[in-house]
Design an enzyme around this catalytic site. Structure first.
Site, PDB file in Angstrom:
ATOM      1  N   ARG A  47       0.841  -1.209   0.000  1.00  0.00           N
ATOM      2  CA  ARG A  47       0.000   0.000   0.000  1.00  0.00           C
ATOM      3  C   ARG A  47       0.867   1.248   0.000  1.00  0.00           C
ATOM      4  O   ARG A  47       0.535   2.255  -0.605  1.00  0.00           O
ATOM      5  CB  ARG A  47      -0.966  -0.008   1.197  1.00  0.00           C
ATOM      6  CG  ARG A  47      -1.723   1.317   1.348  1.00  0.00           C
ATOM      7  CD  ARG A  47      -3.025   1.211   2.162  1.00  0.00           C
ATOM      8  NE  ARG A  47      -2.903   0.402   3.349  1.00  0.00           N
ATOM      9  CZ  ARG A  47      -2.252   0.760   4.460  1.00  0.00           C
ATOM     10  NH1 ARG A  47      -1.639   1.925   4.533  1.00  0.00           N
ATOM     11  NH2 ARG A  47      -2.200  -0.055   5.501  1.00  0.00           N
ATOM     12  N   TYR A 101     -16.143  16.954 -16.709  1.00  0.00           N
ATOM     13  CA  TYR A 101     -16.406  15.524 -16.580  1.00  0.00           C
ATOM     14  C   TYR A 101     -17.570  15.274 -15.622  1.00  0.00           C
ATOM     15  O   TYR A 101     -17.584  15.773 -14.499  1.00  0.00           O
ATOM     16  CB  TYR A 101     -15.135  14.831 -16.085  1.00  0.00           C
ATOM     17  CG  TYR A 101     -15.290  13.341 -15.932  1.00  0.00           C
ATOM     18  CD1 TYR A 101     -15.538  12.545 -17.029  1.00  0.00           C
ATOM     19  CD2 TYR A 101     -15.200  12.728 -14.689  1.00  0.00           C
ATOM     20  CE1 TYR A 101     -15.699  11.180 -16.894  1.00  0.00           C
ATOM     21  CE2 TYR A 101     -15.351  11.361 -14.544  1.00  0.00           C
ATOM     22  CZ  TYR A 101     -15.616  10.597 -15.653  1.00  0.00           C
ATOM     23  OH  TYR A 101     -15.779   9.243 -15.514  1.00  0.00           O
ATOM     24  N   ASP A 174      -7.161  18.884 -15.557  1.00  0.00           N
ATOM     25  CA  ASP A 174      -7.504  17.512 -15.931  1.00  0.00           C
ATOM     26  C   ASP A 174      -7.039  17.353 -17.380  1.00  0.00           C
ATOM     27  O   ASP A 174      -7.657  17.866 -18.311  1.00  0.00           O
ATOM     28  CB  ASP A 174      -9.015  17.278 -15.788  1.00  0.00           C
ATOM     29  CG  ASP A 174      -9.387  15.810 -16.042  1.00  0.00           C
ATOM     30  OD1 ASP A 174      -8.667  15.135 -16.811  1.00  0.00           O
ATOM     31  OD2 ASP A 174     -10.407  15.355 -15.485  1.00  0.00           O
TER      32      ASP A 174
END
Ligand SMILES: *Cc1c(COP(=O)(O)O)cnc(C)c1O
Length: 375
Positions: A47, A101, A174
């Site tokens: 992780r 988006y 983005d």
């Protein structure tokens, strides 16, 4: 190294223990300590870090010409983490574009992100609107998406980044639709470039990853890395491996994606049953000149409005045979979708609008398919 070379080599090397040319997939969740308790490699627990993820982050950092990259289990996980990573000494006010988006609009309306932050929506194609919004109250973050979804609006990245910088607000682009092949936001003054790696970087519609690449070290980057380690929305080693396979051909794929799309935009523009075509590569697109300045080509997303309404657009989508009626983008297959029905009652998409992701099929086959569907 040039982009194409970095896409193949950055973050990777021939495996020292087996001489394998491509990187093994490291599924191990944990890594052994040396007898003195130290970790001989940098890896401790998957992780926290994993060799496949590390290689992908290195590669994306180098492709975006950034300082560091933090990856997540999906584009939306990266987006959520970025917004929440806004340092606590910054105003909780975020300026976002009116065309963006749909997943982000859902995030704002369906989760507490929308109430924890003061979200201000503006027409970001006009930098004066951003200036006005930023002057009206202290702002911590400016979110840019260009070209935008689904109307392919173009924002002047450099102009908006400068306005944000003047008040010390962080900026994110983005960059999913443009890819680092066509657009490098960090070189235009932006703090973070965000990718749904799910799309073009993966490139084959078979993985989900999100990535945020930082221009420089900052408290926000430190938060983002801590969020990745501790909140734990990490991508799997296999997905990272797939992304590293996909990214190797990104530049070559984008060249074909773009030339196919430009030909289709031109074809659609002259078709009598089409009301409008939204593609920044068209000279008459309102953002064409800005796109020309900040992108090396215009991408492979376009949307068009069919003459008539909802039913006429749905009929075209129903008639295609090669295009696949599916959401998403950036893969080898060409996809078509009626945005208003995908997005539901809160949609802002015109009812006669179809969005297409142009794939890597032969352009004449794509044209013939659209031609018969539009008859
Ligand atoms: C797909 C997409 C996202 C979200 O990525 P997921 O991997 O689906 O979570 C974000 N921004 C843009 C522009 C996208 O196209």
């Amino acid at each position: 190294m040039r982009f194409e070379t970095k896409a193949i080599h950055s973050g990777r090397q021939v495996d020292k223990s087996t001489s394998s040319v491509t990187m093994p997939i490291y599924l191990s969740t944990t890594f052994e300590r040396a007898t003195d308790g130290s970790y001989p490699n940098e890896f401790v627990y998957s992780r926290e870090n994993n060799p496949n993820r590390h290689a992908l982050e290195d590669c994306l950092t180098s492709l975006e010409e950034g300082h560091d990259c933090v990856t997540f289990a999906s584009g939306m996980a990266a987006i959520t983490s970025l917004i929440e990573a806004l340092p606590s000494d910054k105003p909780r006010r975020v300026i976002m574009p009116n065309d963006m988006y749909f997943g982000i609009r859902s995030l704002l309306s369906k989760t507490d992100i929308g109430s924890k932050f003061d979200i201000v929506i503006v027409d970001m194609t006009d930098p004066h609107e951003v200036k006005k919004a930023i002057k009206s109250a202290p702002t911590g973050l400016v979110w840019i998406e260009t070209p935008s979804n689904p109307l392919l609006k173009v924002t002047d990245i450099e102009a908006v980044a400068q306005i944000a910088q003047e008040v010390g607000a962080y900026t994110v682009v983005d960059n999913t639709w443009a890819t680092p092949v066509l657009q490098r936001p960090l070189n235009l003054g932006v703090d973070f470039s965000l990718h749904a790696v799910t799309k073009y970087i993966g490139g084959h519609s078979d993985l989900m990853i999100g990535a945020a690449i930082a221009k420089s070290n900052s408290p926000m980057l430190a938060n983002l890395r801590a969020w990745q380690h501790s909140k734990g929305a990490v991508p799997s080693p296999f997905d990272c491996w797939l992304a590293l396979r996909g990214v190797q051909s990104l530049a070559q794929r984008m060249a074909t994606h773009c030339s196919n799309t430009s030909a289709i935009a031109d074809f659609l523009k002259h078709h009598p049953n089409i009301e409008a075509v939204h593609y920044p590569g068209l000279a008459e697109h309102p953002g064409h000149h800005i796109a020309e300045r900040q992108m090396s080509s215009f991408g492979s997303m376009l949307s068009f409005q069919v003459k008539g309404g909802w039913d006429e657009a749905m009929a075209v989508a129903a008639k295609v045979q090669l295009f696949i009626r599916a959401t998403s983008l950036g893969g080898t297959h060409s996809l078509i979708e009626h945005r208003a029905s995908v997005e539901g009652s809160t949609t802002m998409a015109p009812s006669n609008l179809l969005r297409v992701s142009i794939g890597l099929e032969h352009v004449d086959d794509l044209k013939e398919d659209l031609l018969q569907a539009l008859e």
